[in-house]
Design a protein around this motif. Structure first.
Motif, short mmCIF file in Angstrom:
data_model
loop_
_atom_site.label_atom_id
_atom_site.label_comp_id
_atom_site.label_asym_id
_atom_site.label_seq_id
_atom_site.Cartn_x
_atom_site.Cartn_y
_atom_site.Cartn_z
N PRO A 15 0.80 -1.23 0.00
CA PRO A 15 0.00 0.00 0.00
C PRO A 15 0.83 1.28 0.00
N MET A 16 2.05 1.22 0.52
CA MET A 16 2.87 2.44 0.58
C MET A 16 3.73 2.62 -0.68
N ALA A 17 3.66 1.66 -1.60
CA ALA A 17 4.53 1.75 -2.79
C ALA A 17 3.89 2.57 -3.90
N PHE A 18 2.60 2.86 -3.78
CA PHE A 18 1.87 3.50 -4.88
C PHE A 18 1.16 4.76 -4.42
N GLY A 19 0.94 5.68 -5.35
CA GLY A 19 0.25 6.92 -5.02
C GLY A 19 -1.24 6.74 -4.84
N ILE A 110 14.45 11.42 -24.10
CA ILE A 110 15.83 11.69 -23.65
C ILE A 110 16.10 11.02 -22.30
N GLY A 111 15.05 10.55 -21.65
CA GLY A 111 15.22 9.92 -20.35
C GLY A 111 13.91 9.32 -19.89
N LEU A 112 13.96 8.66 -18.75
CA LEU A 112 12.76 8.05 -18.16
C LEU A 112 12.79 8.38 -16.67
N GLY A 113 11.66 8.87 -16.16
CA GLY A 113 11.59 9.23 -14.74
C GLY A 113 10.72 8.26 -13.97
N LEU A 114 10.74 8.38 -12.66
CA LEU A 114 9.84 7.62 -11.79
C LEU A 114 9.84 8.27 -10.41
N TRP A 115 8.84 7.91 -9.61
CA TRP A 115 8.76 8.35 -8.21
C TRP A 115 8.76 7.10 -7.35
N THR A 119 11.01 4.90 1.72
CA THR A 119 11.24 3.73 2.58
C THR A 119 11.25 2.41 1.80
N ASN A 120 11.09 2.46 0.49
CA ASN A 120 10.93 1.24 -0.31
C ASN A 120 12.29 0.73 -0.81
N SER A 121 13.04 0.12 0.10
CA SER A 121 14.43 -0.28 -0.23
C SER A 121 14.52 -1.23 -1.42
N PRO A 122 13.67 -2.28 -1.52
CA PRO A 122 13.80 -3.17 -2.68
C PRO A 122 13.64 -2.43 -4.01
N ALA A 123 12.65 -1.52 -4.08
CA ALA A 123 12.42 -0.79 -5.33
C ALA A 123 13.58 0.15 -5.62
N ILE A 124 14.09 0.83 -4.59
CA ILE A 124 15.21 1.75 -4.79
C ILE A 124 16.44 0.97 -5.30
N ALA A 125 16.65 -0.22 -4.72
CA ALA A 125 17.78 -1.06 -5.16
C ALA A 125 17.59 -1.47 -6.62
N LEU A 126 16.35 -1.85 -6.97
CA LEU A 126 16.06 -2.23 -8.36
C LEU A 126 16.38 -1.07 -9.31
N TYR A 127 15.88 0.12 -8.96
CA TYR A 127 16.05 1.26 -9.87
C TYR A 127 17.52 1.69 -9.95
N LYS A 129 20.04 -0.33 -9.67
CA LYS A 129 20.69 -1.34 -10.51
C LYS A 129 20.38 -1.10 -11.98
N CYS A 130 19.18 -0.56 -12.27
CA CYS A 130 18.76 -0.31 -13.66
C CYS A 130 19.23 1.05 -14.17
N GLY A 131 20.06 1.75 -13.41
CA GLY A 131 20.67 2.97 -13.92
C GLY A 131 19.96 4.27 -13.59
N PHE A 132 18.95 4.22 -12.71
CA PHE A 132 18.26 5.45 -12.31
C PHE A 132 19.03 6.12 -11.17
N ARG A 133 19.00 7.44 -11.17
CA ARG A 133 19.67 8.21 -10.12
C ARG A 133 18.71 9.24 -9.54
N ARG A 134 18.86 9.54 -8.26
CA ARG A 134 17.99 10.53 -7.61
C ARG A 134 18.23 11.91 -8.20
N THR A 135 17.13 12.66 -8.35
CA THR A 135 17.26 14.03 -8.88
C THR A 135 17.33 15.06 -7.75
N GLY A 136 16.94 14.69 -6.54
CA GLY A 136 16.87 15.64 -5.43
C GLY A 136 15.45 16.15 -5.19
N GLU A 137 14.55 15.88 -6.15
CA GLU A 137 13.16 16.31 -5.97
C GLU A 137 12.41 15.31 -5.10
N SER A 138 11.50 15.80 -4.25
CA SER A 138 10.66 14.90 -3.48
C SER A 138 9.31 15.55 -3.25
#
Ligand SMILES: CC(C)(COP(=O)(O)OP(=O)(O)OC[C@H]1O[C@@H](n2cnc3c(N)ncnc32)[C@H](O)[C@@H]1OP(=O)(O)O)[C@@H](O)C(=O)NCCC(=O)NCCS
Length: 157
Positions: A15-19, A110-115, A119-127, A129-138
Motif C-alpha cells: 500500500p505504501m509503494a503506490f500513489g 531523452i530519459g525516463l523518470g519515476l517516483w 522507505t521502499n528499499s527493494p524498489a530503490i535497489a532495483l532502480y 541497478k537499472c541505472g536510475f539516479r535521484r534528482t533531489g526532488e521529493s
C-alpha cells in the motif's frame, strides 16, 4: 478481468509503494479497467507490460508519456511497477523496467523518470541497478503525506 485483479493485488500487497489506494481503485467501474487495458495495449500515450508465467500474470509496469507530477517535462514516467511476492528475486522487475525503457527509446525520449517511496528499499535497489539516479526532488505520498516519495531519472541519450 486479469488487469484489475493484478493491480488490486499490488495495492493490497504494497500500500505504501503506490500513489493510489486499494479503497479507491476497487471502486473503479469496469469501464476504467477497459480503458486502462486498451490504452496500455496501444502504447500511444501509455503502455502496460505484463509478466506472465505458465499463463499466470505475475507482474506489471506501465509507462506514461507525460508525468502528471512533472508537467512540462519531456521524459515519460514509469509507474505501477509490481511483481507478485512469490516471483520476486528472479529478474522479473528488471525485465519490466527494460521493457518500459525500450518503449521510451522508441519514442526517442531523452530519459525516463519515476517516483519511489523513500522507505521502499527493494524498489530503490532495483532502480539503482537499472541505472536510475535521484534528482533531489521529493513530494509527500498523496495518501500518507508523512512519507516522502523521491524522483529518480535515467538518461537515455
Ligand atoms: C520492487 C520489486 C518490483 C522488485 O521486483 P523483483 O522482480 O524482485 O526484482 P528483480 O528480481 O528484477 O531484482 C533486480 C535487482 O533489484 C535489486 N533488488 C530487488 N529486490 C531487492 C531486495 N528485496 N533487496 C535488495 N535488492 C533488491 C537487486 O539489485 C536485484 O538484482 P540482483 O538480484 O542481481 O541483486 C518488487 O519487490 C515489488 O513488486 N515490490 C512491491 C511493489 C513495489 O514496491 N513497487 C515499486 C513501486 S515504485
Amino acid at each position: 478481468m486479469k488487469l484489475r485483479a493484478l493491480r488490486l493485488s499490488a495495492l493490497a500487497d504494497a500500500p505504501m509503494a503506490f500513489g493510489s489506494t486499494l479503497a479507491r481503485e476497487e471502486m473503479f467501474p469496469e469501464q476504467v479497467w477497459h480503458e486502462r487495458s486498451a490504452h496500455g495495449a496501444s502504447g500511444a500515450d501509455r503502455v502496460t507490460f505484463i509478466a506472465e508465467r505458465d499463463g499466470e500474470w505475475i507482474g506489471l509496469a506501465t509507462g506514461l508519456a507525460n508525468d502528471p507530477d512533472h508537467p512540462g517535462d519531456p521524459r515519460p514516467v514509469l509507474v505501477g511497477m509490481f511483481v507478485a511476492p512469490s516471483s520476486r528475486g528472479c529478474g522479473v522487475g528488471a525485465a519490466l523496467v527494460d521493457a518500459v525503457v525500450a518503449w521510451s527509446r522508441e519514442r526517442r525520449a531523452i530519459g525516463l523518470g519515476l517516483w519511489v517511496t523513500a522507505t521502499n528499499s527493494p524498489a530503490i535497489a532495483l532502480y539503482n541497478k537499472c541505472g536510475f539516479r535521484r534528482t533531489g526532488e521529493s513530494k509527500p505520498l498523496a495518501h500518507s503525506p508523512s512519507i516522502a516519495e523521491f524522483r529518480m531519472v535515467r538518461d537515455l541519450g
